[in-house]
Scaffold this motif. Structure first.
Motif, PDB file in Angstrom:
ATOM      1  N   HIS A  67       0.818  -1.214   0.000  1.00 40.62           N
ATOM      2  CA  HIS A  67       0.000   0.000   0.000  1.00 40.62           C
ATOM      3  C   HIS A  67       0.848   1.259   0.000  1.00 40.62           C
ATOM      4  O   HIS A  67       0.468   2.263  -0.615  1.00 40.62           O
ATOM      5  N   ILE A  68       1.983   1.218   0.630  1.00 43.15           N
ATOM      6  CA  ILE A  68       2.902   2.361   0.560  1.00 43.15           C
ATOM      7  C   ILE A  68       3.353   2.554  -0.883  1.00 43.15           C
ATOM      8  O   ILE A  68       3.356   3.677  -1.398  1.00 43.15           O
ATOM      9  N   ALA A  69       3.681   1.464  -1.564  1.00 45.77           N
ATOM     10  CA  ALA A  69       4.075   1.537  -2.981  1.00 45.77           C
ATOM     11  C   ALA A  69       2.913   2.029  -3.846  1.00 45.77           C
ATOM     12  O   ALA A  69       3.116   2.800  -4.791  1.00 45.77           O
ATOM     13  N   ARG A  70       1.696   1.607  -3.545  1.00 38.29           N
ATOM     14  CA  ARG A  70       0.508   2.037  -4.301  1.00 38.29           C
ATOM     15  C   ARG A  70       0.312   3.545  -4.166  1.00 38.29           C
ATOM     16  O   ARG A  70       0.047   4.245  -5.145  1.00 38.29           O
ATOM     17  N   LEU A  71       0.450   4.068  -2.960  1.00 35.22           N
ATOM     18  CA  LEU A  71       0.310   5.508  -2.740  1.00 35.22           C
ATOM     19  C   LEU A  71       1.415   6.270  -3.471  1.00 35.22           C
ATOM     20  O   LEU A  71       1.159   7.312  -4.088  1.00 35.22           O
ATOM     21  N   GLN A  72       2.634   5.746  -3.443  1.00 37.72           N
ATOM     22  CA  GLN A  72       3.734   6.385  -4.173  1.00 37.72           C
ATOM     23  C   GLN A  72       3.472   6.395  -5.678  1.00 37.72           C
ATOM     24  O   GLN A  72       3.754   7.374  -6.360  1.00 37.72           O
ATOM     25  N   GLU A  73       2.894   5.313  -6.202  1.00 42.67           N
ATOM     26  CA  GLU A  73       2.538   5.259  -7.625  1.00 42.67           C
ATOM     27  C   GLU A  73       1.499   6.330  -7.961  1.00 42.67           C
ATOM     28  O   GLU A  73       1.620   7.027  -8.969  1.00 42.67           O
ATOM     29  N   LEU A  74       0.499   6.464  -7.109  1.00 44.28           N
ATOM     30  CA  LEU A  74      -0.517   7.492  -7.335  1.00 44.28           C
ATOM     31  C   LEU A  74       0.090   8.893  -7.286  1.00 44.28           C
ATOM     32  O   LEU A  74      -0.249   9.754  -8.105  1.00 44.28           O
ATOM     33  N   GLN A  75       0.991   9.133  -6.342  1.00 42.64           N
ATOM     34  CA  GLN A  75       1.637  10.442  -6.235  1.00 42.64           C
ATOM     35  C   GLN A  75       2.484  10.745  -7.466  1.00 42.64           C
ATOM     36  O   GLN A  75       2.542  11.895  -7.909  1.00 42.64           O
ATOM     37  N   ARG A  76       3.128   9.717  -8.047  1.00 37.59           N
ATOM     38  CA  ARG A  76       3.872   9.914  -9.303  1.00 37.59           C
ATOM     39  C   ARG A  76       2.921  10.187 -10.468  1.00 37.59           C
ATOM     40  O   ARG A  76       3.185  11.051 -11.305  1.00 37.59           O
ATOM     41  N   ASN A  77       1.821   9.444 -10.530  1.00 37.30           N
ATOM     42  CA  ASN A  77       0.857   9.590 -11.628  1.00 37.30           C
ATOM     43  C   ASN A  77       0.070  10.893 -11.566  1.00 37.30           C
ATOM     44  O   ASN A  77      -0.361  11.405 -12.604  1.00 37.30           O
ATOM     45  N   TYR A  78      -0.158  11.408 -10.369  1.00 37.61           N
ATOM     46  CA  TYR A  78      -0.980  12.603 -10.173  1.00 37.61           C
ATOM     47  C   TYR A  78      -0.258  13.583  -9.245  1.00 37.61           C
ATOM     48  O   TYR A  78      -0.681  13.788  -8.107  1.00 37.61           O
ATOM     49  N   PRO A  79       0.847  14.182  -9.713  1.00 29.58           N
ATOM     50  CA  PRO A  79       1.605  15.089  -8.849  1.00 29.58           C
ATOM     51  C   PRO A  79       0.735  16.271  -8.408  1.00 29.58           C
ATOM     52  O   PRO A  79      -0.081  16.782  -9.174  1.00 29.58           O
TER      53      PRO A  79
END
Length: 171
Positions: A79-91
């Motif tokens: 889930h930490i990785a999932r949140l990081q992916e979202l933050q990269r996709n939607y800065p």
């Protein structure tokens, strides 16, 4: 032919085995969840990662918890990785969590894991959008039972009602 304004009804309403009203909390950031300030953390079986985009709440992920709390699940590495992916996709977007606690209309008091899994599948399938990063349960949904769910509370990120089964049109 558009299906938007057509009313559908369960062909056998007495055969709907799972009837759930899912009460969703207002969106909160991860730090609020981790601080223990969300009472529903103890009762929620579902969660959604959402963000506000041009005054519209967007759903990015829908998940379930069964044997643990949402606050514990969101500390896990995936889930930490999932949140990081979202933050990269939607800065620039702030991601929030909303938790869903089901109440069952047909006598289910302690739902089993399969029931929670099937409701999660219907939530993902019926609310799928291009912003979501769910990797499973997006292309197919299949269940041997008829299900009806109503999303209440903070439900701006979801369809108000979703159902699975055999339907008819009275018109």
């Amino acid at each position: 032919m558009s299906l938007e304004n057509i009313d559908f009804y369960f062909a056998w309403p007495e055969a709907v085995e799972v009837q759930a009203n899912i009460e969703w909390t207002i969106p909160s950031t991860h730090d609020v969840l981790f601080s223990g300030l969300i009472e529903a953390d103890a009762t929620a079986y579902f969660y959604a990662i959402v963000s506000l985009d041009k005054k519209i709440w967007r759903t990015h992920y829908i998940g379930k918890v069964y044997a643990q709390s949402s606050s514990r699940r969101h500390r896990a590495a995936d889930h930490i990785a999932r949140l990081q992916e979202l933050q990269r996709n939607y800065p620039g977007r702030v991601f929030h969590l909303t938790l869903g606690t089901p109440r069952f209309d047909n006598g289910i008091e302690n739902p089993d894991e399969l029931t929670i899994d099937k409701i999660e599948g219907l939530l993902i399938y019926s609310n799928w959008n291009e912003n979501m990063i769910n990797k499973r349960k997006i292309d197919t949904f299949n269940c041997s039972r008829q299900i009806s769910i109503e999303n209440t509370g903070f439900n701006q990120h979801l369809c108000k009602r979703s159902a699975y089964g055999v339907f008819y049109n009275a018109g």
